[in-house]
Scaffold this motif. Structure first.
Motif, PDB file in Angstrom:
ATOM      1  N   GLU A 208      57.651  38.032  52.237  1.00 60.71           N
ATOM      2  CA  GLU A 208      56.203  37.949  52.495  1.00 60.71           C
ATOM      3  C   GLU A 208      55.450  39.054  51.756  1.00 60.71           C
ATOM      4  O   GLU A 208      54.387  38.815  51.183  1.00 60.71           O
ATOM      5  CB  GLU A 208      55.914  38.005  53.994  1.00 60.71           C
TER       6      GLU A 208
ATOM      7  N   GLN B 184      44.091  32.048  46.029  1.00 63.21           N
ATOM      8  CA  GLN B 184      44.854  33.232  46.429  1.00 63.21           C
ATOM      9  C   GLN B 184      44.429  33.745  47.798  1.00 63.21           C
ATOM     10  O   GLN B 184      45.253  34.279  48.550  1.00 63.21           O
ATOM     11  CB  GLN B 184      44.735  34.333  45.368  1.00 63.21           C
TER      12      GLN B 184
ATOM     13  N   MET C  26      56.420  40.603  49.012  1.00 61.16           N
ATOM     14  CA  MET C  26      56.445  40.293  47.581  1.00 61.16           C
ATOM     15  C   MET C  26      55.428  39.195  47.247  1.00 61.16           C
ATOM     16  O   MET C  26      54.699  39.292  46.251  1.00 61.16           O
ATOM     17  CB  MET C  26      57.847  39.849  47.143  1.00 61.16           C
ATOM     18  N   ASP C  27      55.353  38.168  48.087  1.00 60.78           N
ATOM     19  CA  ASP C  27      54.358  37.114  47.878  1.00 60.78           C
ATOM     20  C   ASP C  27      52.943  37.682  47.980  1.00 60.78           C
ATOM     21  O   ASP C  27      52.052  37.293  47.228  1.00 60.78           O
ATOM     22  CB  ASP C  27      54.534  35.987  48.899  1.00 60.78           C
TER      23      ASP C  27
ATOM     24  N   ARG D 227      51.966  40.752  47.310  1.00 58.85           N
ATOM     25  CA  ARG D 227      51.663  41.535  46.098  1.00 58.85           C
ATOM     26  C   ARG D 227      51.332  40.620  44.922  1.00 58.85           C
ATOM     27  O   ARG D 227      50.419  40.896  44.144  1.00 58.85           O
ATOM     28  CB  ARG D 227      52.830  42.445  45.758  1.00 58.85           C
ATOM     29  N   GLU D 228      52.071  39.539  44.795  1.00 57.73           N
ATOM     30  CA  GLU D 228      51.791  38.597  43.712  1.00 57.73           C
ATOM     31  C   GLU D 228      50.415  37.955  43.888  1.00 57.73           C
ATOM     32  O   GLU D 228      49.649  37.819  42.925  1.00 57.73           O
ATOM     33  CB  GLU D 228      52.871  37.515  43.670  1.00 57.73           C
ATOM     34  N   ALA D 229      50.086  37.572  45.107  1.00 57.16           N
ATOM     35  CA  ALA D 229      48.768  36.983  45.385  1.00 57.16           C
ATOM     36  C   ALA D 229      47.664  38.000  45.111  1.00 57.16           C
ATOM     37  O   ALA D 229      46.616  37.652  44.553  1.00 57.16           O
ATOM     38  CB  ALA D 229      48.702  36.496  46.834  1.00 57.16           C
ATOM     39  N   GLU D 230      47.901  39.240  45.486  1.00 58.31           N
ATOM     40  CA  GLU D 230      46.904  40.288  45.252  1.00 58.31           C
ATOM     41  C   GLU D 230      46.677  40.491  43.751  1.00 58.31           C
ATOM     42  O   GLU D 230      45.542  40.633  43.301  1.00 58.31           O
ATOM     43  CB  GLU D 230      47.352  41.602  45.882  1.00 58.31           C
ATOM     44  N   ARG D 231      47.755  40.489  42.974  1.00 55.57           N
ATOM     45  CA  ARG D 231      47.618  40.658  41.520  1.00 55.57           C
ATOM     46  C   ARG D 231      46.853  39.489  40.902  1.00 55.57           C
ATOM     47  O   ARG D 231      46.005  39.690  40.026  1.00 55.57           O
ATOM     48  CB  ARG D 231      48.991  40.801  40.878  1.00 55.57           C
ATOM     49  N   SER D 232      47.150  38.290  41.355  1.00 52.79           N
ATOM     50  CA  SER D 232      46.437  37.118  40.835  1.00 52.79           C
ATOM     51  C   SER D 232      44.963  37.172  41.221  1.00 52.79           C
ATOM     52  O   SER D 232      44.089  36.867  40.403  1.00 52.79           O
ATOM     53  CB  SER D 232      47.063  35.831  41.381  1.00 52.79           C
ATOM     54  N   TYR D 233      44.701  37.567  42.450  1.00 46.64           N
ATOM     55  CA  TYR D 233      43.314  37.691  42.914  1.00 46.64           C
ATOM     56  C   TYR D 233      42.585  38.735  42.071  1.00 46.64           C
ATOM     57  O   TYR D 233      41.468  38.503  41.601  1.00 46.64           O
ATOM     58  CB  TYR D 233      43.290  38.071  44.395  1.00 46.64           C
TER      59      TYR D 233
ATOM     60  N   ARG E 146      46.306  31.678  50.192  1.00 46.40           N
ATOM     61  CA  ARG E 146      47.701  32.136  50.184  1.00 46.40           C
ATOM     62  C   ARG E 146      47.862  33.412  51.018  1.00 46.40           C
ATOM     63  O   ARG E 146      48.811  33.550  51.785  1.00 46.40           O
ATOM     64  CB  ARG E 146      48.121  32.378  48.744  1.00 46.40           C
TER      65      ARG E 146
END
Length: 137
Positions: free
Chosen positions: A104, A19, A106-107, A109-115, A22
């Motif tokens: 970008e 992440q 949205m991507d 935010r998704e990466a941050e949530r996964s991290y 990413r």
């Protein structure tokens, strides 16, 4: 038990690494969202993409995630009529980057949530390891 906890740490760490990569690519895309070519008719910055794959960590005996490839988005570059721009072609059009800030973000935010999810697992695992060590004292 400690081996299982170490495996959980390894899995979380590789997820965080993926992440992080990413997020770096997303930051590069956002930073270059206005970067056009430097010569007439030259291509603008092309959005980069990240592809993940699962990998087996044989030492830990677990399946993890890693970055497979950092590629380039081959979608069409939008054109803008700006004959005064040094990057304008013979017809006066400038090729713009194919970066969409909304996508970008949205991507990101998704990466941050996964991290964050991986970080939470890592913190819980470390807490369990510390409690186990305290019990053994």
């Amino acid at each position: 038990m400690a081996g299982d906890l170490n495996q959980a740490l390894d899995v979380s760490a590789t997820g965080m690494d993926a992440q992080t990569a990413r997020l770096r690519v997303i930051a590069e895309n956002i930073a270059n969202q206005d970067t056009t070519g430097s010569s007439p008719g030259a291509d603008a910055y092309r959005r980069k993409t990240v592809t993940f794959e699962s990998a087996v960590d044989r030492a830990a005996g677990v399946e993890t995630v890693k970055v497979k490839n950092i590629g380039v988005d081959g979608s069409d570059l939008p054109l803008r009529y700006d004959p005064a721009n040094p990057a304008a072609n013979a017809q006066g059009y400038v090729k713009l980057p194919n970066v969409n800030t909304f996508i970008e973000v949205m991507d990101m935010r998704e990466a941050e949530r996964s991290y964050s999810a991986n970080l939470s697992v890592m913190q819980a695992t470390r807490s369990m390891l510390n409690k186990t060590i305290d019990l053994l004292k």
